[in-house]
Design a protein around this motif. Structure first.
Motif, PDB file in Angstrom:
ATOM      1  N   ASP A  47       5.944  15.323 129.738  1.00  0.00           N
ATOM      2  CA  ASP A  47       5.995  14.506 128.525  1.00  0.00           C
ATOM      3  C   ASP A  47       5.635  15.352 127.319  1.00  0.00           C
ATOM      4  O   ASP A  47       4.513  15.863 127.224  1.00  0.00           O
ATOM      5  N   PHE A  48       6.588  15.518 126.393  1.00  0.00           N
ATOM      6  CA  PHE A  48       6.339  16.170 125.113  1.00  0.00           C
ATOM      7  C   PHE A  48       5.869  15.068 124.165  1.00  0.00           C
ATOM      8  O   PHE A  48       6.680  14.260 123.710  1.00  0.00           O
ATOM      9  N   GLN A  58       1.383  18.496 121.997  1.00  0.00           N
ATOM     10  CA  GLN A  58       0.721  18.376 123.295  1.00  0.00           C
ATOM     11  C   GLN A  58       1.790  18.065 124.332  1.00  0.00           C
ATOM     12  O   GLN A  58       2.695  17.272 124.094  1.00  0.00           O
ATOM     13  N   ILE A  59       1.678  18.707 125.476  1.00  0.00           N
ATOM     14  CA  ILE A  59       2.582  18.446 126.603  1.00  0.00           C
ATOM     15  C   ILE A  59       1.725  17.956 127.765  1.00  0.00           C
ATOM     16  O   ILE A  59       0.680  18.549 128.052  1.00  0.00           O
ATOM     17  N   ASN A 113      -3.027  18.296 130.690  1.00  0.00           N
ATOM     18  CA  ASN A 113      -2.834  18.120 129.251  1.00  0.00           C
ATOM     19  C   ASN A 113      -2.835  19.501 128.610  1.00  0.00           C
ATOM     20  O   ASN A 113      -3.858  20.191 128.621  1.00  0.00           O
ATOM     21  N   ILE A 114      -1.700  19.887 128.063  1.00  0.00           N
ATOM     22  CA  ILE A 114      -1.498  21.229 127.509  1.00  0.00           C
ATOM     23  C   ILE A 114      -1.548  21.125 125.991  1.00  0.00           C
ATOM     24  O   ILE A 114      -0.785  20.357 125.400  1.00  0.00           O
ATOM     25  N   ASN A 174      -2.578  27.053 123.895  1.00  0.00           N
ATOM     26  CA  ASN A 174      -3.961  27.529 123.831  1.00  0.00           C
ATOM     27  C   ASN A 174      -4.687  27.364 125.158  1.00  0.00           C
ATOM     28  O   ASN A 174      -5.300  28.295 125.649  1.00  0.00           O
ATOM     29  N   TYR A 175      -4.646  26.147 125.709  1.00  0.00           N
ATOM     30  CA  TYR A 175      -5.370  25.866 126.948  1.00  0.00           C
ATOM     31  C   TYR A 175      -4.886  24.536 127.511  1.00  0.00           C
ATOM     32  O   TYR A 175      -4.119  23.825 126.865  1.00  0.00           O
ATOM     33  N   PHE A 176      -5.324  24.220 128.738  1.00  0.00           N
ATOM     34  CA  PHE A 176      -5.053  22.904 129.312  1.00  0.00           C
ATOM     35  C   PHE A 176      -6.304  22.349 129.949  1.00  0.00           C
ATOM     36  O   PHE A 176      -7.236  23.083 130.270  1.00  0.00           O
ATOM     37  N   THR A 177      -6.301  21.024 130.102  1.00  0.00           N
ATOM     38  CA  THR A 177      -7.333  20.329 130.856  1.00  0.00           C
ATOM     39  C   THR A 177      -6.632  19.567 131.975  1.00  0.00           C
ATOM     40  O   THR A 177      -5.437  19.283 131.899  1.00  0.00           O
TER      41      THR A 177
END
Length: 151
Positions: free
Chosen positions: A21-22, A98-99, A115-116, A146-149
């Motif tokens: 999901d974009f 966010q992707i 969550n990117i 940058n990062y993901f969770t």
């Protein structure tokens, strides 16, 4: 909801049922991809040599690093995501998004979500055209972030 256990034990989830999901762009077709890769993280380290200790070096963690996210799918002829990519690559108009990559269960509900954050398009490639083959045109998106969770 079905669980992943039986009399024999635990069964891990399948890796072929997922959705991308974009957030804020895209439509239902823009969430369907053939492959997703690059969901990993590792630490850069620095070696520290202690005086008098010759058997080993201490390795200290510095910062985490995330590789590019790579997404592949059959080419869409009308895609808001590709318009977002081309706007960045051709017009240098970068709008990070966010992707969310969701691993789904049998009822199409998320089991895990990555969550990117601050994702932006780095590369867009289209597979070769070949009149001697009967194959689908595949587009590949390389996305920096940058990062993901993980939830």
């Amino acid at each position: 909801m079905a669980n992943n256990t039986s009399a024999g034990g635990y069964y891990p989830p399948v890796g072929f049922h997922f959705k991308v999901d974009f957030v804020g762009i895209g439509n239902d077709n823009d969430s369907r991809f053939q492959t997703v890769s690059g969901l990993n993280v590792e630490y850069d380290t620095e070696a520290y040599k202690e005086g008098g200790e010759n058997r080993f070096e201490h390795k200290l963690p510095l910062r985490s690093k995330y590789p590019d996210l790579s997404l592949k799918r059959g080419m869409l002829t009308d895609s808001k995501v590709i318009r977002w990519v081309l706007d960045a690559l051709q017009n240098r108009t970068f709008k990070p998004v966010q992707i969310n990559v969701m691993l789904l269960n049998e009822e199409h509900q998320p089991l895990k979500t990555w969550n990117i954050f601050n994702a932006w398009p780095k590369k867009w490639a289209v597979s070769d055209f070949n009149a001697q083959e009967n194959s689908v045109v595949i587009e590949t998106l390389d996305i920096s972030y940058n990062y993901f969770t993980v939830k």
